[in-house]
Design a protein around this motif. Structure first.
Motif, PDB file in Angstrom:
ATOM      1  N   THR A   2       0.843  -1.183   0.000  1.00 20.16           N
ATOM      2  CA  THR A   2       0.000   0.000   0.000  1.00 20.16           C
ATOM      3  C   THR A   2       0.885   1.242   0.000  1.00 20.16           C
ATOM      4  O   THR A   2       2.013   1.214   0.486  1.00 20.16           O
ATOM      5  N   LYS A   3       0.375   2.300  -0.554  1.00 16.01           N
ATOM      6  CA  LYS A   3       1.105   3.561  -0.609  1.00 16.01           C
ATOM      7  C   LYS A   3       0.817   4.358   0.652  1.00 16.01           C
ATOM      8  O   LYS A   3      -0.334   4.465   1.096  1.00 16.01           O
ATOM      9  N   LEU A   4       1.865   4.928   1.220  1.00 17.81           N
ATOM     10  CA  LEU A   4       1.785   5.757   2.416  1.00 17.81           C
ATOM     11  C   LEU A   4       2.647   6.982   2.171  1.00 17.81           C
ATOM     12  O   LEU A   4       3.788   6.855   1.726  1.00 17.81           O
ATOM     13  N   THR A   5       2.100   8.157   2.457  1.00 16.82           N
ATOM     14  CA  THR A   5       2.877   9.389   2.364  1.00 16.82           C
ATOM     15  C   THR A   5       2.956  10.009   3.746  1.00 16.82           C
ATOM     16  O   THR A   5       1.931  10.239   4.391  1.00 16.82           O
ATOM     17  N   ILE A   6       4.188  10.244   4.184  1.00 14.88           N
ATOM     18  CA  ILE A   6       4.430  10.928   5.452  1.00 14.88           C
ATOM     19  C   ILE A   6       5.095  12.248   5.102  1.00 14.88           C
ATOM     20  O   ILE A   6       6.123  12.272   4.418  1.00 14.88           O
ATOM     21  N   ASP A  17       6.232   2.538   0.075  1.00 18.79           N
ATOM     22  CA  ASP A  17       5.480   1.312  -0.196  1.00 18.79           C
ATOM     23  C   ASP A  17       5.445   0.547   1.121  1.00 18.79           C
ATOM     24  O   ASP A  17       6.478   0.074   1.594  1.00 18.79           O
ATOM     25  N   ALA A  18       4.269   0.449   1.714  1.00 24.26           N
ATOM     26  CA  ALA A  18       4.121  -0.162   3.038  1.00 24.26           C
ATOM     27  C   ALA A  18       3.440  -1.519   2.932  1.00 24.26           C
ATOM     28  O   ALA A  18       2.480  -1.683   2.184  1.00 24.26           O
ATOM     29  N   VAL A  24       2.274   2.695  10.588  1.00 20.86           N
ATOM     30  CA  VAL A  24       2.827   3.934  10.037  1.00 20.86           C
ATOM     31  C   VAL A  24       4.166   4.227  10.711  1.00 20.86           C
ATOM     32  O   VAL A  24       5.138   4.599  10.057  1.00 20.86           O
ATOM     33  N   MET A  25       4.236   4.023  12.029  1.00 26.55           N
ATOM     34  CA  MET A  25       5.477   4.267  12.768  1.00 26.55           C
ATOM     35  C   MET A  25       6.619   3.395  12.260  1.00 26.55           C
ATOM     36  O   MET A  25       7.731   3.878  12.044  1.00 26.55           O
ATOM     37  N   GLU A  26       6.371   2.112  12.076  1.00 30.12           N
ATOM     38  CA  GLU A  26       7.413   1.205  11.575  1.00 30.12           C
ATOM     39  C   GLU A  26       7.941   1.679  10.228  1.00 30.12           C
ATOM     40  O   GLU A  26       9.149   1.666   9.991  1.00 30.12           O
ATOM     41  N   SER A  85       1.245   7.125  15.450  1.00 29.33           N
ATOM     42  CA  SER A  85       1.488   6.352  14.223  1.00 29.33           C
ATOM     43  C   SER A  85       1.735   4.871  14.497  1.00 29.33           C
ATOM     44  O   SER A  85       1.543   4.040  13.614  1.00 29.33           O
ATOM     45  N   CYS A  86       2.082   4.532  15.746  1.00 31.64           N
ATOM     46  CA  CYS A  86       2.269   3.112  16.085  1.00 31.64           C
ATOM     47  C   CYS A  86       0.946   2.370  16.165  1.00 31.64           C
ATOM     48  O   CYS A  86       0.924   1.140  16.184  1.00 31.64           O
ATOM     49  N   GLN A  87      -0.145   3.105  16.191  1.00 26.75           N
ATOM     50  CA  GLN A  87      -1.460   2.484  16.329  1.00 26.75           C
ATOM     51  C   GLN A  87      -2.243   2.443  15.016  1.00 26.75           C
ATOM     52  O   GLN A  87      -3.382   1.990  14.986  1.00 26.75           O
ATOM     53  N   ILE A  88      -1.635   2.899  13.940  1.00 20.57           N
ATOM     54  CA  ILE A  88      -2.288   2.870  12.624  1.00 20.57           C
ATOM     55  C   ILE A  88      -1.642   1.763  11.805  1.00 20.57           C
ATOM     56  O   ILE A  88      -0.490   1.890  11.374  1.00 20.57           O
TER      57      ILE A  88
END
Length: 106
Positions: A2-6, A17-18, A24-26, A85-88
């Motif tokens: 999945t795509k993630l933008t921070i 690329d997640a 999110v944190m990782e 972010s560790c919980q998403i």
């Protein structure tokens, strides 16, 4: 994947690329995103991975749990879109998720 933008506080975008199931944190730590300190390593025991979920994603990401809300009380400049972010956890439903890093962590 999945795509993630921070988006770092200085505006630098990290397009990642997640893997589904990763947080999110990782992904932030793995990609050296500045401002994500993650002192507790994802145990929801601090607020050093605080992010703001982009307005278009808040409903899909959902609200924080009661335990996460307790930790967010310690976050710097908490907002209605604040999350740890560790919980998403990344899922297909979060493909394209955008989060922003605050100016500093608490």
């Amino acid at each position: 994947m999945t795509k993630l933008t921070i988006v770092a506080f200085d505006g630098t975008r990290f397009d990642i690329d997640a893997s589904n199931g990763s947080t999110v944190m990782e992904n932030a730590v793995r990609n050296s995103v500045p401002g994500i300190e993650a002192e507790c390593g994802g145990a929801c025991a601090c607020a050093t991975c605080h992010v703001y979920v982009d307005d278009g994603w808040t409903e899909t990401v959902g609200p924080p749990t009661a335990m996460e809300e307790d930790m967010l009380d310690f976050a710097y400049d908490m907002r209605p879109t604040s999350r740890l972010s560790c919980q998403i956890k990344m899922t297909d439903a979060l493909d394209g998720l955008v989060v922003n890093v605050p100016e500093r962590q608490a």
